[in-house]
Enzyme design. Structure first.
Site, short mmCIF file in Angstrom:
data_model
loop_
_atom_site.label_atom_id
_atom_site.label_comp_id
_atom_site.label_asym_id
_atom_site.label_seq_id
_atom_site.Cartn_x
_atom_site.Cartn_y
_atom_site.Cartn_z
N ARG A 39 0.38 12.23 -9.12
CA ARG A 39 0.94 10.88 -8.97
C ARG A 39 2.36 10.79 -9.52
O ARG A 39 3.16 9.97 -9.11
CB ARG A 39 0.08 9.85 -9.71
CG ARG A 39 -1.31 9.64 -9.14
CD ARG A 39 -1.92 8.36 -9.71
NE ARG A 39 -3.36 8.29 -9.51
CZ ARG A 39 -3.94 7.86 -8.39
NH1 ARG A 39 -3.20 7.48 -7.37
NH2 ARG A 39 -5.25 7.80 -8.28
N ASP A 92 -4.41 5.23 6.12
CA ASP A 92 -4.99 6.39 6.80
C ASP A 92 -5.83 5.85 7.96
O ASP A 92 -5.29 5.45 8.98
CB ASP A 92 -5.81 7.15 5.74
CG ASP A 92 -6.22 8.55 6.15
OD1 ASP A 92 -7.01 8.66 7.11
OD2 ASP A 92 -5.79 9.52 5.51
N GLU A 146 0.84 -1.21 0.00
CA GLU A 146 0.00 0.00 0.00
C GLU A 146 0.87 1.25 0.00
O GLU A 146 1.96 1.25 0.58
CB GLU A 146 -0.89 0.01 1.26
CG GLU A 146 -2.30 -0.49 1.03
CD GLU A 146 -3.20 0.49 0.28
OE1 GLU A 146 -2.69 1.44 -0.35
OE2 GLU A 146 -4.41 0.30 0.34
N ASP A 147 0.37 2.30 -0.61
CA ASP A 147 1.07 3.58 -0.57
C ASP A 147 0.91 4.23 0.80
O ASP A 147 1.85 4.76 1.37
CB ASP A 147 0.55 4.51 -1.68
CG ASP A 147 -0.98 4.58 -1.73
OD1 ASP A 147 -1.64 3.81 -1.00
OD2 ASP A 147 -1.51 5.38 -2.50
N PHE A 200 -2.91 15.79 4.58
CA PHE A 200 -3.03 15.22 3.24
C PHE A 200 -1.73 15.37 2.47
O PHE A 200 -1.13 16.45 2.43
CB PHE A 200 -4.18 15.88 2.48
CG PHE A 200 -4.52 15.16 1.22
CD1 PHE A 200 -5.24 13.97 1.26
CD2 PHE A 200 -4.12 15.64 -0.01
CE1 PHE A 200 -5.55 13.28 0.10
CE2 PHE A 200 -4.42 14.96 -1.18
CZ PHE A 200 -5.14 13.78 -1.12
P1 XMP Z 1 -8.10 4.65 4.49
O1 XMP Z 1 -8.67 5.75 5.33
O2 XMP Z 1 -9.15 3.71 4.00
O3 XMP Z 1 -7.51 5.39 3.23
O4 XMP Z 1 -6.97 3.95 5.20
C1 XMP Z 1 -6.56 4.77 2.48
C2 XMP Z 1 -6.62 5.21 1.04
O5 XMP Z 1 -6.97 6.58 0.95
C3 XMP Z 1 -6.05 7.29 0.19
N1 XMP Z 1 -5.36 8.27 1.06
C4 XMP Z 1 -4.62 9.29 0.63
N2 XMP Z 1 -4.30 9.66 -0.62
N3 XMP Z 1 -3.05 11.45 0.26
C5 XMP Z 1 -3.51 10.74 -0.80
O6 XMP Z 1 -3.17 11.09 -1.92
C6 XMP Z 1 -3.33 11.15 1.54
O7 XMP Z 1 -2.88 11.85 2.47
C7 XMP Z 1 -4.17 10.01 1.74
N4 XMP Z 1 -4.66 9.42 2.84
C8 XMP Z 1 -5.37 8.35 2.39
C9 XMP Z 1 -5.11 6.28 -0.40
O8 XMP Z 1 -5.55 5.98 -1.71
C10 XMP Z 1 -5.25 5.07 0.46
O9 XMP Z 1 -5.13 3.86 -0.25
MG MG Z 2 -4.32 3.79 -2.41
#
Ligand code: XMP
Ligand code: MG
Length: 177
Positions: free
Chosen positions: A167, A105, A101-102, A154
């Site tokens: 990206r 959150d 995962e990137d 963010f």
């Molecule tokens: P959750 O809350 O489900 O979110 O853990 C995970 C997905 O949300 C995106 N995400 C972000 N994308 N900047 C981004 O560009 C951020 O700060 C950020 N926080 C969450 C991401 O796609 C991740 O897989």
């Molecule tokens: Mg993602």
């Protein structure tokens, strides 16, 4: 240098060098822990594509790579809404699966993927994420490899997008206050 994506300004946060250090540390641990296990990497598109590419170049053990897609995020706020998992076509039976995962959150997105994977008889499931926001993570499952912990702000770049822009950036930028 400040950058503008759509209606927002972003400032430099993590340099290419800092990102490379985090990726290397994850690769080192996986190379050690999964020797002779032939892990199957499951990269979560789209955000993890750049992390996946750089990480794979540092993996020195026998392995396989596959991609899945599971989007739940719109704009700069985690929506909590879940979409379907696409692309889990490979046989993951009895495999050591490592999710790539990137960013984690709240962990909602990954939680859903974990639920699906748990219904398959894998040998093991591990998670490697480049970034983690520990202040918002709901801790429903262990995160085995974390590149870097970041504050709840963010970020974009290095695969991460703001409404699909950003990206391609080599470094990671933070939303300007
Ligand atoms: P959750 O809350 O489900 O979110 O853990 C995970 C997905 O949300 C995106 N995400 C972000 N994308 N900047 C981004 O560009 C951020 O700060 C950020 N926080 C969450 C991401 O796609 C991740 O897989
Ligand atoms: Mg993602």
């Amino acid at each position: 240098m400040k950058i503008r994506l759509h209606d927002k300004d972003f400032v430099p946060y993590l340099s290419e060098t800092e990102i490379d250090k985090a990726v290397t540390s994850i690769a080192d641990q996986i190379n050690k822990n999964f020797q002779d296990k032939k892990p199957l990497f499951l990269a979560v598109l789209n955000g993890s594509f750049m992390f996946t590419s750089d990480l794979m170049k540092k993996i020195e053990i026998d392995c396989e790579l596959s991609f899945v897609k599971l989007a739940s995020y719109h704009g700069t706020q985690s929506s909590g809404e879940i979409k379907e998992l696409i692309g889990l076509s490979d046989n993951i039976y009895n495999r050591h699966v490592i999710i790539l995962e990137d960013i984690v959150d709240t962990g909602t997105t990954l939680g859903h993927l974990m639920e699906v994977l748990k219904t398959h008889d894998t040998a093991s499931i591990s998670i490697a994420t480049l970034l983690l926001k520990p202040d918002v993570f709901k801790k429903k499952y262990p995160l085995h490899f974390v590149g870097m912990e970041i504050p709840n702000k963010f970020v974009v770049g290095y695969g991460l997008d703001y409404n699909e822009s950003g990206r391609n950036l080599k470094a990671i930028y933070q939303l300007e206050e």
